[in-house]
Design an enzyme around this catalytic site. Sequence first.
Site, PDB file in Angstrom:
ATOM      1  N   TYR A 131       0.498  -1.170   0.065  1.00  0.00           N
ATOM      2  CA  TYR A 131       0.585  -0.064  -0.160  1.00  0.00           C
ATOM      3  C   TYR A 131       0.870   0.810  -0.120  1.00  0.00           C
ATOM      4  O   TYR A 131       1.911   1.153   0.397  1.00  0.00           O
ATOM      5  CB  TYR A 131      -1.104   0.257   1.301  1.00  0.00           C
TER       6      TYR A 131
ATOM      7  N   HIS B  45      30.414  36.576   9.617  1.00  0.00           N
ATOM      8  CA  HIS B  45      29.087  37.012   9.994  1.00  0.00           C
ATOM      9  C   HIS B  45      28.618  37.715   8.766  1.00  0.00           C
ATOM     10  O   HIS B  45      28.888  38.617   8.400  1.00  0.00           O
ATOM     11  CB  HIS B  45      29.313  37.585  11.125  1.00  0.00           C
TER      12      HIS B  45
ATOM     13  N   ARG C 201      35.411  54.225  -1.891  1.00  0.00           N
ATOM     14  CA  ARG C 201      34.662  54.639  -1.181  1.00  0.00           C
ATOM     15  C   ARG C 201      34.270  56.027  -1.659  1.00  0.00           C
ATOM     16  O   ARG C 201      35.754  56.820  -1.989  1.00  0.00           O
ATOM     17  CB  ARG C 201      35.444  55.106   0.424  1.00  0.00           C
TER      18      ARG C 201
END
Length: 451
Positions: free
Chosen positions: A102, A347, A424
Amino acid sequence: MNNPIAAIVLAAGKGTRMKSDLHKVLHPIAGRPMLLHLMASVDELSPAKKVVVVGDKADQLEAALSGTAELAVQEPQLGTGHAVRQAEAALSGFDGDVLILYGDVPFVPAATMRAMLDRLGASDAPAVVVLAFEPADPLQYGRVITDGDRVVKMVEHKDATDAERAVRLCNSGLMAARARDLFALLARVTDDNAAKEFYLVDIVNIANADGRLCAVVKTDPADVGGINSRAELAAAEAQWQAFRREEAMAAGASLRAPETVWFSWDTQLGRDVTIEPNVVFGPGVKIADGATIRAFSHIEGATIGAGCEVGPFARLRPGTVLGEKAKIGNFVEVKKAVLGAGAKANHLTYLGDATVGAGANIGAGTITCNYDGYFKHQTQIGERAFIGSNSALVAPVKIGADAIVAAGSTVTLDVGDGELRIVRGEQLVKPGWADRFHDAMRKKKAAEQKK
């Protein structure tokens, strides 16, 4: 010599209790459709034939099976005996042993199937072998009345006498028979019952009436649990996960809080792997020896090298490959990226469609800008490169070996080996400006308050 084997898997039910547009037997357990759990066990027997009997949502089953089994359609659905008969054409000319299974009973081990077939092939030549079990609560199940391992009678609970209800051996619904016996017996099953259905269990009573032996094989209730509702699906998931956790620890992995770790059906762990609490594995994860997966990490489609550290709170998506002793830290997401040995992104980083050389360091807040709204592009970071914090690498772009990208840079052009790239805006210094600003604002606020 062993007889050839065929498996008939019944999967024609409507599954109404699941309340779902997805076919019942395709609901996943550990990220894999329950039907495919069963089919994997069947495949361990190297069957000559596999037939899945379908009805409702047949197109979904056809797609899931991808040609690995023949389909037989049951329409209308007139009971389990009628369902098995629909496989007769697919097994035309087959002269071997048939297992009847089944699709919503996914955890039957190959060893249990083999035990049924071995009993079928014994010298006393049973016509039918019935798989039975003793549940903790037998109330809902039909009973199997036996004399030794001979099945004397099978009776539904509602039709059983008090003495028969005291019997704890119950019918799982799974059977084995030789093909020639199976279809000959099914041809004699009638729908002379209140439901006007053809019941598979009637072949046992017919065989007994002919003086043929029907035998029983017993199994653990956990092997034959059926799934008909969301609650039973959740219970099956818990059962599978508990087994897999025990298996992982027995093989040499450390699970700090086993009950909180969720594996996929194909998760592979090496020796001395440590997994902290609340880790989820999706499909396609391989973890080599000595790696550590820290708490609250989600990992799928990733290959993690020996001695790597991942997390806490990391997300590894498909296509991630971490070289030996690479580190992925907290709040880092990686997708389709390859990190060399010892590379680190500790991180707050996104690495997508990227290659990162051995020993490279990716600073906090670094983003590989891989998508232009239409296409994905590659970022290549060389060995021992240092990417400063809060940098954006706009792909396609290459950062050379031993190069340094200064913090806060937005890099759109390639950086050569050993170069320093600073991108920058000009830093302005205005002495006394802040003092003058605060003084003016305080005076303005005081004036507003007097109004």
